[in-house]
Motif scaffolding. Sequence first.
Motif, PDB file in Angstrom:
ATOM      1  N   LEU A  65      41.499   7.408  18.098  1.00  0.00           N
ATOM      2  CA  LEU A  65      42.334   8.232  18.973  1.00  0.00           C
ATOM      3  C   LEU A  65      41.773   9.639  19.142  1.00  0.00           C
ATOM      4  CD1 LEU A  65      45.007   8.655  20.575  1.00  0.00           C
ATOM      5  CD2 LEU A  65      46.042   9.371  18.406  1.00  0.00           C
ATOM      6  N   VAL A  66      41.407  10.296  18.035  1.00  0.00           N
ATOM      7  CA  VAL A  66      41.014  11.708  18.108  1.00  0.00           C
ATOM      8  C   VAL A  66      39.512  11.910  18.265  1.00  0.00           C
ATOM      9  CG1 VAL A  66      43.027  12.325  16.721  1.00  0.00           C
ATOM     10  CG2 VAL A  66      40.810  12.111  15.615  1.00  0.00           C
ATOM     11  N   GLN A  67      38.716  10.876  18.018  1.00  0.00           N
ATOM     12  CA  GLN A  67      37.266  10.917  18.217  1.00  0.00           C
ATOM     13  C   GLN A  67      36.603  12.114  17.526  1.00  0.00           C
ATOM     14  OE1 GLN A  67      36.645  10.759  22.480  1.00  0.00           O
ATOM     15  NE2 GLN A  67      38.025   9.030  22.715  1.00  0.00           N
ATOM     16  N   PRO A  68      36.755  12.248  16.213  1.00  0.00           N
ATOM     17  CA  PRO A  68      36.137  13.385  15.517  1.00  0.00           C
ATOM     18  C   PRO A  68      34.621  13.322  15.583  1.00  0.00           C
ATOM     19  CG  PRO A  68      36.907  11.757  13.932  1.00  0.00           C
ATOM     20  CD  PRO A  68      37.432  11.327  15.275  1.00  0.00           C
ATOM     21  N   LEU A  69      33.997  14.484  15.684  1.00  0.00           N
ATOM     22  CA  LEU A  69      32.544  14.559  15.771  1.00  0.00           C
ATOM     23  C   LEU A  69      31.879  14.125  14.468  1.00  0.00           C
ATOM     24  CD1 LEU A  69      30.298  15.414  17.735  1.00  0.00           C
ATOM     25  CD2 LEU A  69      30.448  17.723  16.772  1.00  0.00           C
ATOM     26  N   LEU A  70      32.541  14.375  13.331  1.00  0.00           N
ATOM     27  CA  LEU A  70      32.046  13.995  12.003  1.00  0.00           C
ATOM     28  C   LEU A  70      30.676  14.617  11.717  1.00  0.00           C
ATOM     29  CD1 LEU A  70      33.176  10.241  11.899  1.00  0.00           C
ATOM     30  CD2 LEU A  70      34.318  12.214  10.877  1.00  0.00           C
ATOM     31  N   SER A  71      30.622  15.924  11.814  1.00  0.00           N
ATOM     32  CA  SER A  71      29.395  16.668  11.568  1.00  0.00           C
ATOM     33  C   SER A  71      29.470  17.359  10.209  1.00  0.00           C
ATOM     34  CB  SER A  71      29.196  17.727  12.655  1.00  0.00           C
ATOM     35  OG  SER A  71      28.195  18.655  12.282  1.00  0.00           O
ATOM     36  N   PRO A  72      28.501  17.120   9.310  1.00  0.00           N
ATOM     37  CA  PRO A  72      28.495  17.837   8.024  1.00  0.00           C
ATOM     38  C   PRO A  72      28.502  19.347   8.197  1.00  0.00           C
ATOM     39  CG  PRO A  72      26.926  16.022   7.977  1.00  0.00           C
ATOM     40  CD  PRO A  72      27.390  16.152   9.394  1.00  0.00           C
ATOM     41  N   ALA A  73      27.835  19.845   9.257  1.00  0.00           N
ATOM     42  CA  ALA A  73      27.745  21.289   9.466  1.00  0.00           C
ATOM     43  C   ALA A  73      29.095  21.915   9.767  1.00  0.00           C
ATOM     44  CB  ALA A  73      26.771  21.587  10.608  1.00  0.00           C
ATOM     45  N   GLU A  74      30.061  21.105  10.230  1.00  0.00           N
ATOM     46  CA  GLU A  74      31.383  21.650  10.539  1.00  0.00           C
ATOM     47  C   GLU A  74      32.318  21.666   9.335  1.00  0.00           C
ATOM     48  OE1 GLU A  74      32.137  21.107  15.303  1.00  0.00           O
ATOM     49  OE2 GLU A  74      33.070  19.649  13.949  1.00  0.00           O
ATOM     50  N   THR A  75      31.950  21.048   8.239  1.00  0.00           N
ATOM     51  CA  THR A  75      32.828  21.051   7.070  1.00  0.00           C
ATOM     52  C   THR A  75      32.933  22.451   6.490  1.00  0.00           C
ATOM     53  OG1 THR A  75      31.033  20.509   5.546  1.00  0.00           O
ATOM     54  CG2 THR A  75      32.241  18.658   6.513  1.00  0.00           C
ATOM     55  N   ALA A  76      34.067  22.716   5.839  1.00  0.00           N
ATOM     56  CA  ALA A  76      34.289  24.048   5.273  1.00  0.00           C
ATOM     57  C   ALA A  76      33.242  24.404   4.239  1.00  0.00           C
ATOM     58  CB  ALA A  76      35.688  24.117   4.664  1.00  0.00           C
ATOM     59  N   VAL A  77      32.886  23.462   3.389  1.00  0.00           N
ATOM     60  CA  VAL A  77      31.954  23.771   2.306  1.00  0.00           C
ATOM     61  C   VAL A  77      30.594  24.193   2.860  1.00  0.00           C
ATOM     62  CG1 VAL A  77      31.175  21.365   1.963  1.00  0.00           C
ATOM     63  CG2 VAL A  77      31.122  22.998   0.054  1.00  0.00           C
ATOM     64  N   ARG A  78      30.154  23.555   3.949  1.00  0.00           N
ATOM     65  CA  ARG A  78      28.878  23.925   4.547  1.00  0.00           C
ATOM     66  C   ARG A  78      28.981  25.272   5.269  1.00  0.00           C
ATOM     67  NH1 ARG A  78      25.476  19.331   5.095  1.00  0.00           N
ATOM     68  NH2 ARG A  78      25.544  18.323   3.048  1.00  0.00           N
ATOM     69  N   GLN A  79      30.112  25.539   5.902  1.00  0.00           N
ATOM     70  CA  GLN A  79      30.260  26.797   6.626  1.00  0.00           C
ATOM     71  C   GLN A  79      30.415  27.979   5.668  1.00  0.00           C
ATOM     72  OE1 GLN A  79      32.234  27.048  10.451  1.00  0.00           O
ATOM     73  NE2 GLN A  79      32.859  24.902  10.259  1.00  0.00           N
ATOM     74  N   VAL A  80      31.096  27.759   4.535  1.00  0.00           N
ATOM     75  CA  VAL A  80      31.187  28.809   3.527  1.00  0.00           C
ATOM     76  C   VAL A  80      29.786  29.182   3.047  1.00  0.00           C
ATOM     77  CG1 VAL A  80      31.942  29.308   1.154  1.00  0.00           C
ATOM     78  CG2 VAL A  80      33.529  28.259   2.776  1.00  0.00           C
ATOM     79  N   ALA A  81      28.958  28.183   2.774  1.00  0.00           N
ATOM     80  CA  ALA A  81      27.587  28.431   2.322  1.00  0.00           C
ATOM     81  C   ALA A  81      26.761  29.107   3.418  1.00  0.00           C
ATOM     82  CB  ALA A  81      26.941  27.120   1.894  1.00  0.00           C
ATOM     83  N   ALA A  82      26.962  28.709   4.674  1.00  0.00           N
ATOM     84  CA  ALA A  82      26.210  29.294   5.781  1.00  0.00           C
ATOM     85  C   ALA A  82      26.526  30.771   5.963  1.00  0.00           C
ATOM     86  CB  ALA A  82      26.492  28.531   7.071  1.00  0.00           C
ATOM     87  N   LEU A  83      27.723  31.178   5.547  1.00  0.00           N
ATOM     88  CA  LEU A  83      28.109  32.584   5.617  1.00  0.00           C
ATOM     89  C   LEU A  83      27.573  33.391   4.430  1.00  0.00           C
ATOM     90  CD1 LEU A  83      31.776  32.182   6.907  1.00  0.00           C
ATOM     91  CD2 LEU A  83      29.905  33.330   8.113  1.00  0.00           C
ATOM     92  N   GLY A  84      26.839  32.712   3.529  1.00  0.00           N
ATOM     93  CA  GLY A  84      26.221  33.399   2.415  1.00  0.00           C
ATOM     94  C   GLY A  84      27.040  33.417   1.138  1.00  0.00           C
ATOM     95  N   HIS A  85      28.100  32.598   1.092  1.00  0.00           N
ATOM     96  CA  HIS A  85      28.967  32.560  -0.078  1.00  0.00           C
ATOM     97  C   HIS A  85      28.704  31.319  -0.921  1.00  0.00           C
ATOM     98  CE1 HIS A  85      31.304  35.907   1.449  1.00  0.00           C
ATOM     99  NE2 HIS A  85      31.508  35.267   2.588  1.00  0.00           N
ATOM    100  N   ASP A  86      29.017  31.424  -2.187  1.00  0.00           N
ATOM    101  CA  ASP A  86      29.008  30.271  -3.080  1.00  0.00           C
ATOM    102  C   ASP A  86      30.335  29.537  -2.902  1.00  0.00           C
ATOM    103  OD1 ASP A  86      29.143  28.467  -5.224  1.00  0.00           O
ATOM    104  OD2 ASP A  86      28.041  29.809  -6.562  1.00  0.00           O
ATOM    105  N   PRO A  87      30.331  28.255  -2.522  1.00  0.00           N
ATOM    106  CA  PRO A  87      31.598  27.528  -2.355  1.00  0.00           C
ATOM    107  C   PRO A  87      32.501  27.579  -3.583  1.00  0.00           C
ATOM    108  CG  PRO A  87      29.812  26.284  -1.378  1.00  0.00           C
ATOM    109  CD  PRO A  87      29.175  27.434  -2.107  1.00  0.00           C
ATOM    110  N   ARG A  88      31.921  27.781  -4.769  1.00  0.00           N
ATOM    111  CA  ARG A  88      32.740  27.887  -5.979  1.00  0.00           C
ATOM    112  C   ARG A  88      33.588  29.145  -5.986  1.00  0.00           C
ATOM    113  NH1 ARG A  88      27.978  26.886 -10.234  1.00  0.00           N
ATOM    114  NH2 ARG A  88      27.027  28.291  -8.688  1.00  0.00           N
ATOM    115  N   ASP A  89      33.286  30.090  -5.092  1.00  0.00           N
ATOM    116  CA  ASP A  89      34.074  31.312  -4.993  1.00  0.00           C
ATOM    117  C   ASP A  89      35.329  31.132  -4.152  1.00  0.00           C
ATOM    118  OD1 ASP A  89      32.371  32.752  -6.636  1.00  0.00           O
ATOM    119  OD2 ASP A  89      31.130  33.456  -4.960  1.00  0.00           O
ATOM    120  N   VAL A  90      35.499  29.946  -3.544  1.00  0.00           N
ATOM    121  CA  VAL A  90      36.762  29.636  -2.859  1.00  0.00           C
ATOM    122  C   VAL A  90      37.773  29.300  -3.951  1.00  0.00           C
ATOM    123  CG1 VAL A  90      37.961  28.088  -1.272  1.00  0.00           C
ATOM    124  CG2 VAL A  90      35.621  28.841  -0.761  1.00  0.00           C
TER     125      VAL A  90
END
Length: 263
Positions: A65-90
Amino acid sequence: MRIHHLNLASMREIDSHDGRPAARVVCHALLIETPASGLVLVESGLGLDDVARPGELLEQEWTELVQPLLSPAETAVRQVAALGHDPRDVRHIVLTHLDVDHSGGLPDFPHAVVHVMEAELEDAIKQAPSRRYRPGHWAHSPKWQTYPGTGTRWLGVDGVRPLAGLSEDLLLVPLDGHTRGHAGVAVNDADRWLLHAGDAYFHHGELERPPRSHPLLDVVQLGAQVDAEHRLSSQERLRSLAHDHGVAVFSAHDPWELSSYIR
């Protein structure tokens, strides 16, 4: 505080019905850099497990129904890292509710405290597995922090709660109707309040006076609501906050709202 607006899951493309270009439905989330409490994530979108194993983690009919793109780059953990943060700091994740596209990223942050309304967690545990609630998203036993439906009054809205372990610049605002324990998340952004309204409404036209709905998104939200009267009451509260109190209100899935925050 520094606030980042993120899209944690692109979904099917829809028309705007007001002359704006067609766009993919989004999962609008916030990453908040706080001075004393580390990183705070508002919504967790779809996670790495959903992207890697959609047939196992997601319900097939929902995916079709919703047809998600299913892109790893869109996940929060990858975007947090892309912003220069350690995901463990969430250290904190605040959820408007536990629907599949809002809770899928929880396993990617197993050490975070997860803030949610008590009624929402109760219903999720009772009803899962379903199209709405997927138990694989909390199989890692998150550190739940739940809240009852009582609290203080904020800008004319009752039952508002500060979040445990965080400053009063972040508040949980009851907005039930889409689910029994649905809530918005208010963030004090220096000179104004922002309010992430989750799925309390689906299209920017619904904040207008009089409200204007979207034909396709209206079908989705009517099919997903658990209480029509409460949903409409929550929307009226949001219109009051936006028009009478100057709160910057936005929903989880409207791509045109998200585009106004991402430059």
